[in-house]
Scaffold this motif. Structure first.
Motif, PDB file in Angstrom:
ATOM      1  N   PHE A 193       2.248   7.548 -12.576  1.00 49.15           N
ATOM      2  CA  PHE A 193       1.060   8.306 -12.195  1.00 49.15           C
ATOM      3  C   PHE A 193       1.061   8.605 -10.706  1.00 49.15           C
ATOM      4  N   SER A 194       0.297   9.634 -10.334  1.00 50.45           N
ATOM      5  CA  SER A 194      -0.041   9.838  -8.935  1.00 50.45           C
ATOM      6  C   SER A 194      -1.033   8.749  -8.530  1.00 50.45           C
ATOM      7  N   PRO A 195      -1.186   8.463  -7.219  1.00 48.86           N
ATOM      8  CA  PRO A 195      -2.071   7.365  -6.805  1.00 48.86           C
ATOM      9  C   PRO A 195      -3.509   7.492  -7.312  1.00 48.86           C
ATOM     10  N   ALA A 259      -0.819  13.912  -5.759  1.00 51.63           N
ATOM     11  CA  ALA A 259      -1.554  14.878  -6.568  1.00 51.63           C
ATOM     12  C   ALA A 259      -0.932  16.265  -6.564  1.00 51.63           C
ATOM     13  N   ASN A 260      -0.315  16.672  -5.448  1.00 57.31           N
ATOM     14  CA  ASN A 260       0.178  18.055  -5.372  1.00 57.31           C
ATOM     15  C   ASN A 260       1.676  18.184  -5.191  1.00 57.31           C
ATOM     16  N   ARG A 342       6.334  -5.586  -6.621  1.00 54.55           N
ATOM     17  CA  ARG A 342       5.854  -4.467  -7.416  1.00 54.55           C
ATOM     18  C   ARG A 342       4.542  -3.959  -6.827  1.00 54.55           C
ATOM     19  N   PHE A 343       4.467  -2.664  -6.648  1.00 57.03           N
ATOM     20  CA  PHE A 343       3.283  -2.037  -6.074  1.00 57.03           C
ATOM     21  C   PHE A 343       2.181  -1.935  -7.123  1.00 57.03           C
ATOM     22  N   ILE A 344       0.959  -2.296  -6.740  1.00 58.10           N
ATOM     23  CA  ILE A 344      -0.200  -2.172  -7.617  1.00 58.10           C
ATOM     24  C   ILE A 344      -1.236  -1.319  -6.907  1.00 58.10           C
ATOM     25  N   PRO A 345      -1.554  -0.141  -7.430  1.00 54.82           N
ATOM     26  CA  PRO A 345      -2.564   0.702  -6.769  1.00 54.82           C
ATOM     27  C   PRO A 345      -3.959   0.143  -6.973  1.00 54.82           C
ATOM     28  N   ILE A 346      -4.838   0.421  -6.028  1.00 55.35           N
ATOM     29  CA  ILE A 346      -6.252   0.093  -6.152  1.00 55.35           C
ATOM     30  C   ILE A 346      -7.008   1.421  -6.170  1.00 55.35           C
ATOM     31  N   PRO A 347      -7.887   1.642  -7.148  1.00 54.98           N
ATOM     32  CA  PRO A 347      -8.415   2.985  -7.416  1.00 54.98           C
ATOM     33  C   PRO A 347      -8.943   3.755  -6.214  1.00 54.98           C
ATOM     34  N   ASN A 348      -9.652   3.100  -5.287  1.00 53.88           N
ATOM     35  CA  ASN A 348     -10.219   3.882  -4.190  1.00 53.88           C
ATOM     36  C   ASN A 348      -9.222   4.141  -3.065  1.00 53.88           C
TER      37      ASN A 348
END
Length: 439
Positions: A193-195, A259-260, A342-348
């Motif tokens: 996914f994108s961030p 996103a782009n 491993r990278f874990i994104p945080i939604p904000n």
């Protein structure tokens, strides 16, 4: 090939990432039968509620979780002694929204063989449970058949998760009623996914046929033909569902996207690497020149910040944050005992996390990993713009597949599978453990 989505653009690139998951996928297949036969079928327990955290956690953080939900009554079994267990997606833990949490876990046992996924020789059952927060009450339970040991569940936002079963991607919410979203005609090899999770990248392995060769719809991004099979990459916008572009690569690869557009890493003389940004509907531009003795691993943290992990002498690995003008924002040196970060994104996107195994002794990259080598698993949380570590947490058991940790949609809480329970912590409480000692 994914079809029946409006619009698309061919994405032509010189190089997309580096092969990812090839060894892990082989391990999935090699140990599939052993894992399916281990243990007994688990029985769920309706109405399981959270227990108050009356005493300080045994974790060295010495803080109390806001919510603690024991998982053994649901039929969850911790991983066994097989080293291969560390490479399978045996658990998934995700916030559905601020008030609901989903926990899905493998339930080993004998299954009646079906033909729902003809390209797979693996079949297993996972049990999914939805909890009401903060009570921890079980609201809904379901069983899903899966056909490999790869990751199968991701957050989509807006109260939905993405469930992958064979070559189908389905949207599922707190009602545990999956609805078909995307169907691939080839074998799905990777989903990312994108961030901001506005876009999903689906990689599928397909066998070319004469119609594909004659149509010219999917020009190869390689200089030469890659043989009997190829990997098709689809870049799909999720809201609304819309095909952004397609590409073709030789092997399943790590494709860092925002996103782009997507990032490319190209070689340059003298151990230099060029990081380019290929905008989907615009020109390609060079972002940064990076020095590294190994191919740098690039990961988009947000739509304006990306991270490159590089190697220097002595096999020292460092993660560096950059903005889209190529300015270095921060550097984080990885400790010698950190394995498989491993990278874990945080939604904000104001913070991000790195989860890694902590080893007892130095470990060569190609040596097999055993349970005796692992001292624990660490979750380190960093500020996106400064790179300052604001919190850390030690969890057990250790997993490197699936997801044993997730963050709430507003980024203020962390849910983690730890020591036989799902625990939820406020990031503000976790941050108190590092006050005065951020590094």
């Amino acid at each position: 090939m994914i079809s029946a989505l409006p619009s698309e653009t061919d994405v032509n690139t010189k190089s997309i990432g580096s092969p990812v998951g090839v060894v892990r996928i082989a391990a999935y297949r090699a140990c599939a039968i052993v894992l399916v036969l281990m243990g007994l079928l688990s029985a769920g327990l309706h109405g399981q509620t959270a227990q108050p955290a009356a005493a300080a956690d045994a974790n060295k953080n010495q803080i109390r979780p806001e919510v603690k939900i024991p998982v053994a009554p649901l039929g969850y079994l911790p991983p066994g002694d097989l080293p291969a267990f560390y490479y399978f997606a045996m658990v998934e833990l995700h916030f559905i929204d601020a008030d609901h949490l989903m926990f899905a876990f493998n339930t080993p046992g004998l299954l009646k063989r079906d033909d729902n996924c003809p390209d797979s020789d693996v079949q297993r059952m996972v049990h999914a449970v939805v909890f009401q927060l903060p009570s921890g009450q079980v609201l809904k339970q379901a069983d899903w058949e899966l056909y490999d040991f790869m990751d199968f569940l991701w957050g989509l936002g807006d109260g939905k998760l993405l469930l992958r079963r064979c070559n189908q991607l389905e949207s599922v919410g707190a009602d545990l009623d999956p609805q078909l979203l995307i169907r691939a005609t080839g074998k799905v090899e990777d989903v990312s996914f994108s961030p901001d999770h506005s876009m999903v990248v689906v990689q599928e392995k397909v066998t070319p046929n004469s119609q594909d060769k004659d149509s010219g719809d999917l020009p190869s991004v390689l200089d030469q033909e890659t043989g009997a099979q190829r990997t098709n990459v689809s870049f799909i916008q999720l809201h609304p569902l819309h095909m952004i572009g397609r590409a073709e690569i030789a092997l399943p690869s790590a494709i860092p996207v925002m996103a782009n557009g997507l990032f490319e890493v190209l070689t340059a003389p003298h151990d230099q690497w060029i990081v380019n940004l290929q905008v989907f509907h615009g020109a390609q531009r060079q972002i940064a020149m990076i020095h590294s003795l190994c191919p740098p691993a690039v990961q988009a943290i947000s739509n304006t910040v990306f991270m490159a992990t590089t190697c220097s002498k002595g096999d020292q690995k460092t993660s560096q944050g950059y903005d889209l003008q190529g300015s270095v924002l921060w550097k984080i040196a990885l400790a010698p005992d950190q394995y498989d970060p491993r990278f874990i994104p945080i939604p904000n996107s104001t913070h991000f996390a790195i989860e890694s195994l902590r080893l007892k002794n130095p470990h060569a990259a190609l040596d097999p990993l055993t349970k005796e080598d692992v001292a624990g698993e660490d979750i380190d949380i960093y500020d996106t713009l400064s790179g300052v570590r604001i919190a850390t947490f030690e969890t057990t058991p250790a997993y490197t597949g699936g997801s044993n940790v997730d963050f709430s949609p507003d980024g203020t809480r962390m849910a983690v599978l730890h020591d036989g329970a799902i625990e939820i912590y406020a990031l503000s409480d976790l941050a108190k453990t590092l006050q005065g000692n951020p590094h």
